[in-house]
Design a protein around this motif. Structure first.
Motif, PDB file in Angstrom:
ATOM      1  N   THR A  91      -5.827   7.839  -0.133  1.00  0.00           N
ATOM      2  CA  THR A  91      -5.003   7.150   0.869  1.00  0.00           C
ATOM      3  C   THR A  91      -5.397   7.444   2.310  1.00  0.00           C
ATOM      4  OG1 THR A  91      -3.358   8.922   0.798  1.00  0.00           O
ATOM      5  CG2 THR A  91      -2.993   7.030  -0.650  1.00  0.00           C
ATOM      6  N   THR A  99      -3.922   0.761  -2.504  1.00  0.00           N
ATOM      7  CA  THR A  99      -4.580   0.520  -1.226  1.00  0.00           C
ATOM      8  C   THR A  99      -4.893  -0.970  -1.195  1.00  0.00           C
ATOM      9  OG1 THR A  99      -6.888   0.771  -1.903  1.00  0.00           O
ATOM     10  CG2 THR A  99      -5.677   2.803  -1.372  1.00  0.00           C
ATOM     11  N   ASP A 100      -5.528  -1.428  -0.133  1.00  0.00           N
ATOM     12  CA  ASP A 100      -5.875  -2.846  -0.079  1.00  0.00           C
ATOM     13  C   ASP A 100      -7.016  -3.184  -1.025  1.00  0.00           C
ATOM     14  OD1 ASP A 100      -7.823  -1.513   1.368  1.00  0.00           O
ATOM     15  OD2 ASP A 100      -8.018  -3.108   2.857  1.00  0.00           O
ATOM     16  N   THR A 148      -6.301   4.454   4.575  1.00  0.00           N
ATOM     17  CA  THR A 148      -5.356   3.359   4.782  1.00  0.00           C
ATOM     18  C   THR A 148      -4.876   3.373   6.234  1.00  0.00           C
ATOM     19  OG1 THR A 148      -4.608   3.570   2.498  1.00  0.00           O
ATOM     20  CG2 THR A 148      -3.199   2.313   3.990  1.00  0.00           C
ATOM     21  N   GLN A 171       0.856  -1.182   0.000  1.00  0.00           N
ATOM     22  CA  GLN A 171       0.000   0.000   0.000  1.00  0.00           C
ATOM     23  C   GLN A 171       0.889   1.228   0.000  1.00  0.00           C
ATOM     24  OE1 GLN A 171      -3.953  -0.626   2.170  1.00  0.00           O
ATOM     25  NE2 GLN A 171      -2.456  -1.391   3.633  1.00  0.00           N
TER      26      GLN A 171
END
Length: 159
Positions: A137, A115-116, A140, A102
């Motif tokens: 972001t 990101t995930d 996150t 990430q």
């Protein structure tokens, strides 16, 4: 190798030979992973928006640019770098032989955000680039503390 939402699983053989992260539709990412004596060694040059090296990692050893406003923390299964705005610049974690990458990777031609849930590219010509990076972001979650005394290796609680 297979990719599930930026989660990468690779075989032991691939890691023994060395592995550079690549994602469909996105140019090569400057993160190299290698298995050596049952340890995963990370090598990478991570740069800021201006092209300055923020961190140089070579076979698991690293040097953070002392003139940058970035913070690093890590333990045996993860590494995290945050920028001066408190956003994840880079986070690499290993859980049950699964890698999760990430962060924000500044390339010559564009910016890649991981990101995930997704990976996206943004042009430097985007007038709202900083705002877009922040929006993408901000959710996150951090893994580590980046404050106080003796914070290295200390994870944030999941409470």
């Amino acid at each position: 190798m297979f990719l599930i939402r930026n989660i990468v699983s690779v075989s032991r053989k691939i890691l023994e030979d060395g592995f550079t992260l690549k994602f469909s539709g996105i140019e090569e990412i400057p993160v190299y992973l290698e298995l050596f004596e049952n340890s995963i060694l990370v090598s990478a040059f991570i740069k800021d928006k201006e092209g300055n090296i923020v961190i140089h990692m070579e076979n698991g050893e690293w040097a953070l640019n002392k003139t940058s406003n970035f913070s690093i923390n890590y333990d045996e299964t993860a590494l995290e770098i945050i920028n001066k705005k408190g956003l994840i610049a880079l986070q690499i974690s290993l859980t049950d032989n699964i890698f999760l990458l990430q962060g924000i990777i500044f390339k010559k031609a564009n910016v890649v955000v991981f990101t995930d849930k997704f990976a996206s590219t943004y042009s430097y010509k985007n007038k709202n680039l900083e705002e877009e990076l922040f929006k993408q972001t901000i959710g996150t979650p951090r893994l580590f503390k980046h404050y106080g005394e003796n914070y290295l290796g200390q994870r944030l609680s999941n409470d």
